[in-house]
Design an enzyme around this catalytic site. Structure first.
Site, PDB file in Angstrom:
ATOM      1  N   ALA A   1       2.964   1.768   3.133  1.00 13.67           N
ATOM      2  CA  ALA A   1       4.153   0.914   3.169  1.00 13.67           C
ATOM      3  C   ALA A   1       5.261   1.486   2.305  1.00 13.67           C
ATOM      4  O   ALA A   1       6.443   1.424   2.659  1.00 13.67           O
ATOM      5  CB  ALA A   1       3.801  -0.497   2.700  1.00 13.67           C
TER       6      ALA A   1
ATOM      7  N   ARG B   1      12.230  -4.865   6.572  1.00 11.62           N
ATOM      8  CA  ARG B   1      12.980  -5.137   5.345  1.00 11.62           C
ATOM      9  C   ARG B   1      14.468  -5.397   5.567  1.00 11.62           C
ATOM     10  O   ARG B   1      15.240  -5.415   4.626  1.00 11.62           O
ATOM     11  CB  ARG B   1      12.832  -3.974   4.362  1.00 11.62           C
ATOM     12  CG  ARG B   1      11.440  -3.784   3.818  1.00 11.62           C
ATOM     13  CD  ARG B   1      11.434  -2.780   2.675  1.00 11.62           C
ATOM     14  NE  ARG B   1      12.117  -3.259   1.499  1.00 11.62           N
ATOM     15  CZ  ARG B   1      12.785  -2.479   0.648  1.00 11.62           C
ATOM     16  NH1 ARG B   1      12.890  -1.182   0.869  1.00 11.62           N
ATOM     17  NH2 ARG B   1      13.362  -2.983  -0.430  1.00 11.62           N
TER      18      ARG B   1
ATOM     19  N   CYS C   1       0.831  -1.204   0.000  1.00 15.13           N
ATOM     20  CA  CYS C   1       0.000   0.000   0.000  1.00 15.13           C
ATOM     21  C   CYS C   1       0.870   1.260   0.000  1.00 15.13           C
ATOM     22  O   CYS C   1       2.096   1.211   0.155  1.00 15.13           O
ATOM     23  CB  CYS C   1      -0.931   0.001   1.209  1.00 15.13           C
ATOM     24  SG  CYS C   1      -0.094   0.271   2.789  1.00 15.13           S
TER      25      CYS C   1
ATOM     26  N   HIS D   1       6.088   6.239  -2.418  1.00 18.87           N
ATOM     27  CA  HIS D   1       7.428   6.729  -2.744  1.00 18.87           C
ATOM     28  C   HIS D   1       7.367   8.194  -3.172  1.00 18.87           C
ATOM     29  O   HIS D   1       8.168   9.021  -2.728  1.00 18.87           O
ATOM     30  CB  HIS D   1       8.034   5.911  -3.892  1.00 18.87           C
ATOM     31  CG  HIS D   1       8.074   4.442  -3.649  1.00 18.87           C
ATOM     32  ND1 HIS D   1       8.022   3.510  -4.664  1.00 18.87           N
ATOM     33  CD2 HIS D   1       8.153   3.723  -2.495  1.00 18.87           C
ATOM     34  CE1 HIS D   1       8.082   2.300  -4.160  1.00 18.87           C
ATOM     35  NE2 HIS D   1       8.156   2.396  -2.844  1.00 18.87           N
TER      36      HIS D   1
END
Length: 537
Positions: free
Chosen positions: A61, A92, A58, A191
């Site tokens: 995230a 991550r 999403c 992003h």
């Protein structure tokens, strides 16, 4: 003999309803490199078909989990229910290395406002203010970032107003991200939102002069498994000063001072190209696409940086580093190639990884038969030449588009028009990216936003020797008797960047594709049938 890719495409599409099949047909293409340098058009950055099982994440995230999270001294607060807060704690394997034990490192912390029914009904801004004050009292950070989750956008909490008020009250930089999970079609929107806010609130706020000769930023490197440490070491040995990495092993002050660089180098094009473009427009800093994955990619990237600065001593140092490293690389490459030559791989990974890692497999003699991205746009596949033809849809308009103009006092073009032409002539593509498909073989299957059904059918049809994806797909693939290399977080491996990382990757893939364990993988009911047959006999 490899299957006919056109037949495979038809096989994937025939299982869908007509409307879905028409849409998917535009997202599944057979690669063809034409004489004029173009490749087939692929549809990307569009919504996933409801009901399909997708690899995507999403917007929240992408913003918090990918771009901002790896920064060790920005204290992050997720504003939303605790169920949304798992990405407040990084998942991550981003690594960081504070300069001393006293330096801040908030990566291991998970902060959330833990919104309850009361805040959903009456608003959560009051609770957010209290959370910021509490966090400041505990940590005294340089900066606090606030990340909105879906309920925040639905009820209308103004995190930016709260951030402005708390910035004045606390005297530190407090800024918010409207990164509600539903905004945009994938984590790509997150992003973009992260890039915008970093540029607005952080980049250019530290005017400390940098007297070094060769100054660069590394954009789109997130230090999974220690990748950034390897690249940092290589740059230091070459005599290149790395001012800031966005965002692996990163710090707030480095972001703030990043406009002092003379070149931006971009690893993950999709996640960070916005910052590169905006810094070029505002400060005059050109950018080039680099790839520190694979020995050939690393050597090429270091040489392009040296060409950009056009310094004989720098070029000599770069060649010395490349020469020193390649001896061991070629030795290992020769060894693993004897066992891996001709084996096949599939890569369906986010960012530029599905592109970069094809280089590593090629160095091992392995062939990529299918690849695609989770959240790419057309330019990631076809190259930036297609940007003028890309139509802006409603989902993209949902994201703030910053209007950036040259800074009145700080805009300073690092290269003149003549110098840029010379670089282009020498093969250094300044402010450009050729995309993944032009570097893939003809007949390769390219699939955007692959669905789980398609993954299963590709495994059945191609029977690849290895499948590269994320953690959600890993175990389903391995149950099919095919090794899956998790390239988002590297499982427990890495680093895979640079020359040393290439050696690590060669050896790991060699072990994975040549172990005999996969032939013993059976479903429980298959094992039961064999047991019953053995008893009966």
């Amino acid at each position: 003999m490899q299957p006919n890719p056109h037949t495979v495409k038809d096989e994937l599409l025939k299982a869908y309803p007509k409307k879905t099949a028409r849409k998917r047909a535009e997202q599944i293409v057979v690669n063809e490199r034409r004489a004029d340098g173009t490749v087939p058009e692929i549809k990307a950055n569009v919504r996933t078909t409801p009901g399909a099982i997708t690899q995507r994440g999403c917007t929240y995230a992408g913003c918090k989990g990918v771009v901002i999270g790896p920064t060790r001294d920005i204290l992050s607060i997720t504003h939303g229910p605790i169920g949304c807060g798992f990405y407040s704690w990084l998942t991550r394997r981003n690594q960081t290395r504070p300069e001393s034990p006293e330096d801040a490192n908030y990566i291991t912390y998970c902060l959330s406002t833990d919104m309850q029914d009361e805040q959903i009904v009456f608003g959560g801004e009051k609770k957010l203010r209290a959370a910021i004050e509490e966090a400041y009292a505990l940590f005294h950070p340089k900066a606090i970032a606030i990340f909105s989750t879906c309920p925040v956008g639905l009820i209308g909490d103004d995190v930016h107003a709260v951030a402005r008020d708390m910035k004045d009250k606390l005297g530190i930089n407090v800024f918010g991200f409207s990164c509600e999970g539903y905004k945009g079609v994938s984590q790509s929107a997150g992003h973009h939102i992260a890039n915008n806010q970093l540029f607005k609130h952080v980049v250019g706020t530290n005017e400390t002069p940098r007297p070094e000769k060769f100054k660069i930023n590394l954009l789109g490197e997130y230090n999974i498994g220690g990748d950034a440490f390897v690249v940092e070491d290589l740059l230091e040995r070459c005599g290149i000063t790395l001012i800031s990495t966005f965002s692996g092993n990163s710090t707030y002050d480095a972001f703030a001072n990043s406009h002092m660089a003379d070149l931006n180098t971009v690893m993950c094009h999709r996640s960070i190209n916005y910052v590169a473009e905006m810094m070029e427009k505002k400060f005059g800093i050109p950018w080039i696409k680099v790839n520190f994955v694979g020995a050939e990619g690393t050597a090429k990237s270091l040489r392009h940086i040296a060409q950009y600065f056009n310094d004989a001593e720098l070029t000599e140092r770069v060649e010395k580093v490349v020469s020193d490293e390649m001896t061991e690389v070629l030795k290992t490459q020769f060894d693993v190639r004897s066992r891996c030559e001709g084996k096949t791989a599939m890569l369906f990974v986010g960012g530029s990884r599905a592109h970069h890692y094809q280089t590593l497999f090629a160095e091992m003699g392995m062939k990529t038969v299918a690849a695609g991205y989770e959240f790419a746009h057309r330019d990631d596949y076809e190259g930036r030449r297609v940007l003028p033809t890309v139509k802006v849809d409603a989902d993209s308009r949902n994201i703030e588009q910053l209007e950036v103009v040259p800074d009145e006092t700080r805009y300073q073009p690092r290269k003149g028009p003549g110098e840029l032409v010379q670089l282009e002539t020498a093969g250094v593509d300044v402010s450009g990216y050729q995309g993944m498909m032009p570097e893939m073989e003809d007949g390769t299957l390219v699939i955007d936003d692959i669905y789980h059904f398609e993954t299963e059918r590709l495994l059945e049809i191609y029977k690849p020797d290895i499948f590269c994806a994320g953690i959600k797909e890993k175990y389903a693939v391995q149950k099919a008797g095919i090794p899956c290399k998790q390239l988002h977080s590297y499982d427990y491996g890495g680093p895979y960047a640079g020359f040393r990382g290439a050696i690590n990757f060669y050896n790991e893939i060699d072990r994975m594709v040549n172990t005999r364990i996969w032939r013993y993988v059976q479903a429980p009911w298959e094992a039961e049938e064999e047991l019953q047959e053995a008893i009966a006999s």
